[in-house]
Structures are given as structure tokens and as C-alpha cells.
Enzyme design. Sequence first.
Site, mmCIF file in Angstrom:
data_model
loop_
_atom_site.group_PDB
_atom_site.id
_atom_site.type_symbol
_atom_site.label_atom_id
_atom_site.label_comp_id
_atom_site.label_asym_id
_atom_site.label_seq_id
_atom_site.Cartn_x
_atom_site.Cartn_y
_atom_site.Cartn_z
ATOM 1 C CB ALA A 1 -0.797 0.051 1.358
ATOM 2 N NE ARG B 1 -2.312 -4.064 -6.978
ATOM 3 C CZ ARG B 1 -1.602 -4.809 -6.171
ATOM 4 N NH1 ARG B 1 -0.474 -4.327 -5.528
ATOM 5 N NH2 ARG B 1 -2.369 -5.945 -5.623
ATOM 6 C CG ASP C 1 -3.645 -3.357 0.969
ATOM 7 O OD1 ASP C 1 -3.421 -4.608 1.530
ATOM 8 O OD2 ASP C 1 -2.635 -3.180 0.074
HETATM 9 C C1 RUB Z 1 0.041 -5.992 -0.148
HETATM 10 C C2 RUB Z 1 -0.647 -6.052 1.117
HETATM 11 C C3 RUB Z 1 0.137 -5.526 2.451
HETATM 12 C C4 RUB Z 1 -0.423 -4.191 2.505
HETATM 13 C C5 RUB Z 1 0.061 -3.580 3.688
HETATM 14 O O1 RUB Z 1 -0.622 -6.467 -1.162
HETATM 15 O O2 RUB Z 1 -1.528 -6.764 1.416
HETATM 16 O O3 RUB Z 1 -0.202 -6.602 3.550
HETATM 17 O O4 RUB Z 1 -0.195 -3.467 1.449
HETATM 18 O O5 RUB Z 1 1.496 -3.078 3.563
HETATM 19 P P1 RUB Z 1 -0.026 -6.616 -2.595
HETATM 20 P P2 RUB Z 1 2.092 -1.617 3.857
HETATM 21 O O6 RUB Z 1 1.501 -7.161 -2.521
HETATM 22 O O7 RUB Z 1 -0.995 -7.137 -3.591
HETATM 23 O O8 RUB Z 1 0.196 -4.939 -2.982
HETATM 24 O O9 RUB Z 1 1.147 -0.761 4.606
HETATM 25 O O10 RUB Z 1 3.194 -2.061 4.674
HETATM 26 O O11 RUB Z 1 2.078 -0.976 2.657
#
Ligand code: RUB
Length: 349
Positions: free
Chosen positions: A42, A83, A229
Site C-alpha cells: 500500500a 490497482r 491496504d
Molecule cells: C500488499 C498487502 C500488504 C499491505 C500492507 O498487497 O496486502 O499487507 O499493502 O502493506 P500487494 P503496507 O502485494 O498485492 O500489493 O501498509 O506496509 O504498505
Amino acid sequence: MEEDGVVRMIDQRKLPHVFEIFESRSYLDTAWAIKEMVVRGAGAIGATAAFAVAQAALSINSNDFDEFVAKLEEAANVVRNTRPTAVNLFHAVDRVLSAARRCDNAEDAKVRVFEEARRIADEDVEACRKIGEYGSEFIEDGDVVLTHCNAGALAFVDFGTALAPIRIAHYSGKKVVVFVDETRPRLQGARLTAWELKMEGIEHYVIADNAAGYFMKKGVIKKVIVGADRIAANGDVANKIGTYKLALAAKANGIPFYVAAPTSTFDLNCPSGDKIPIEERQEDEVLYVWGVTDEGKWVRVRIVPKDCKARNPAFDVTPNELVSAIITEKGVFYPPFSDSIMKMFSKRC
Ligand code: RUB
């Protein structure tokens, strides 16, 4: 992104086998890189999306400011359409667009958009450190912590979210063992989280996603920490597919389930989790797996019968009643989340 207008990112599709920097010279290439998950997570896609808009700004040749803004908005829409689930991407695009709209000429706007994108990335670094500090309080010496997907340095700028408390606890001398869900179908846990933990020298074991419940019931796993996310106004949490099942198993076994995320992951326009758009990706991600042979050759193999179909939702929503606490850079929220979330955002305005 540097002043040369090139966005450089670690190509996460190739890790842990090859460490390669992907260079994107146009906003269209950067949007493609987000969609294809060269960059993912995210926070990371939020910052990258902001730089994509900055790249678009640099490429627009127009002395008419209204035309410049119209073209920039068009480019921003391309970036928005990469996305759908992680709200950080939309917040970041909106922020850089607002920075442009506050100007009155294109040259100034190009500079301001770039500065705003940089600011977003820098703020993320600081947020992750704070999340790490608050979250490490929950980790006791000797804990075994389960995490899902990759919410580490690769997913966010610099320090990560779910991995930040683990890192800080480890640096402060606590013994922490991490159980890493492999995270089918794209294996972000097995490929990326394991790679990060190995680099940090933190003891970890990759487990098949299906093994988590077993280790919870056995009393091996003491805590679960995941990223997010998008977090709805009532505290429902969208995160990588499989998170919901983990939260259910944690609840059934009396294990705390923590979500670590910056405030940029909250979406007050979503009153509850059912309003969060869930990305469904192509079925090939389920039907095939990629890997590298011992000789270093990349291979893609089919793992289901020919002509089989698959469904591939990339995220699910964990209802707030399964969440023990949400760890943010502004502090820790406890249930009932609606109240604390509203209070925090009204303070910010
Ligand atoms: C990434 C995902 C992560 C979150 C949290 O999905 O689900 O757990 O984004 O991450 P994908 P952060 O790999 O499909 O992008 O908050 O650390 O960015």
C-alpha cells in the site's frame, strides 16, 4: 525519483532470486509497474503513484495552465486505474494534484508536484518508524509472531508497517521469532518477507498458509501482526487475501490480532468494509507458479489440470470485531474503533 525524471524501484517480481532495479522513464511505465506489481504494498504504491504524476507533469508541454492541469488530471486517472484497493494510492494522487492546482503556471506546478511526491515518501519513512516504536511495546521477549503477505520495507517506504514493530523489538534486544505465511498466490511472504527478515538476521520460518491455525492451536504463535491496504471508518480492515481467515483463527484461539498501518491507509469515505473495492487479478496467478531452478533458470509451471478455471481476489476484509488494536504513527487505537478513528481525524482537521 530524482531530478532526471526517472523513477527507480526494486523489481519485486524477481526477488528473492535476483535483485534488480527497474527504471521507469514515463508515467505510463510507472503506472504499468504498479499494475504488474514491480512495486507493490500500500505505502510503496502510494509514493510511486505520486512520482508517476510528477513524471506526467514533467512531460506536459503547455504554456496554458488550464490545459496543463487538464492533461495532468488525465494522467492521474491512468495512475488511479492501476490497482483499486490500497487507498494510499488515491490519497497520494489527490495530494499531488492539489499541489499542482494551487499554482498558477505550469513551470511552478512541475516543481510543486515533485516536492509533494517527495514529501509523501518522506512522511511514510517517519510514519513507519513511529509505528515501529508504538508496536514494539506489544512484543515481549521470546514472542513468536505471525505475519501475512509483505508489509515490510519493500511494501512501504523504508521501514515497513507490520514488520516495523518486529524490527524495533529485535533492535532493542528482544528475541522475536517470526512465522511467515507464504501468502499464495503471489507468495509475498515466502519471497519478500522472508528475504527482508533474512537480511535483518531475524529468526523466521516460512509456513504454508494453511499451517497458521495449527500453530495457533498448539500455542506456538503468540501474536499476529499484519499491514493494511484500506481501513474503513468503522475499523474494518482490507488486507491481503487470507488475512480474514487468520483473524478468525486468532480470535478462536485467544491470540491478539494487530493491524499496523499509517493514517494514510484510513478511508473515512468508506463507512464499513463492504464498501472497499476488492481487486480481482488474473487467474494465471493461481493456475501457475514461478520459480528458479538450482541452476538459476526461471521456470513457470502449471499446477492444476489443463482448462481448470480459477478465481483470484487479491484482498479480503477483516471485520473490526476481530481486530485487537490498530497501530498507527499517531498512536494505538483500541475498539470501539469508530470513536477513536473519528476523534483522531477531527483533531487533524
Ligand atoms: C500488499 C498487502 C500488504 C499491505 C500492507 O498487497 O496486502 O499487507 O499493502 O502493506 P500487494 P503496507 O502485494 O498485492 O500489493 O501498509 O506496509 O504498505
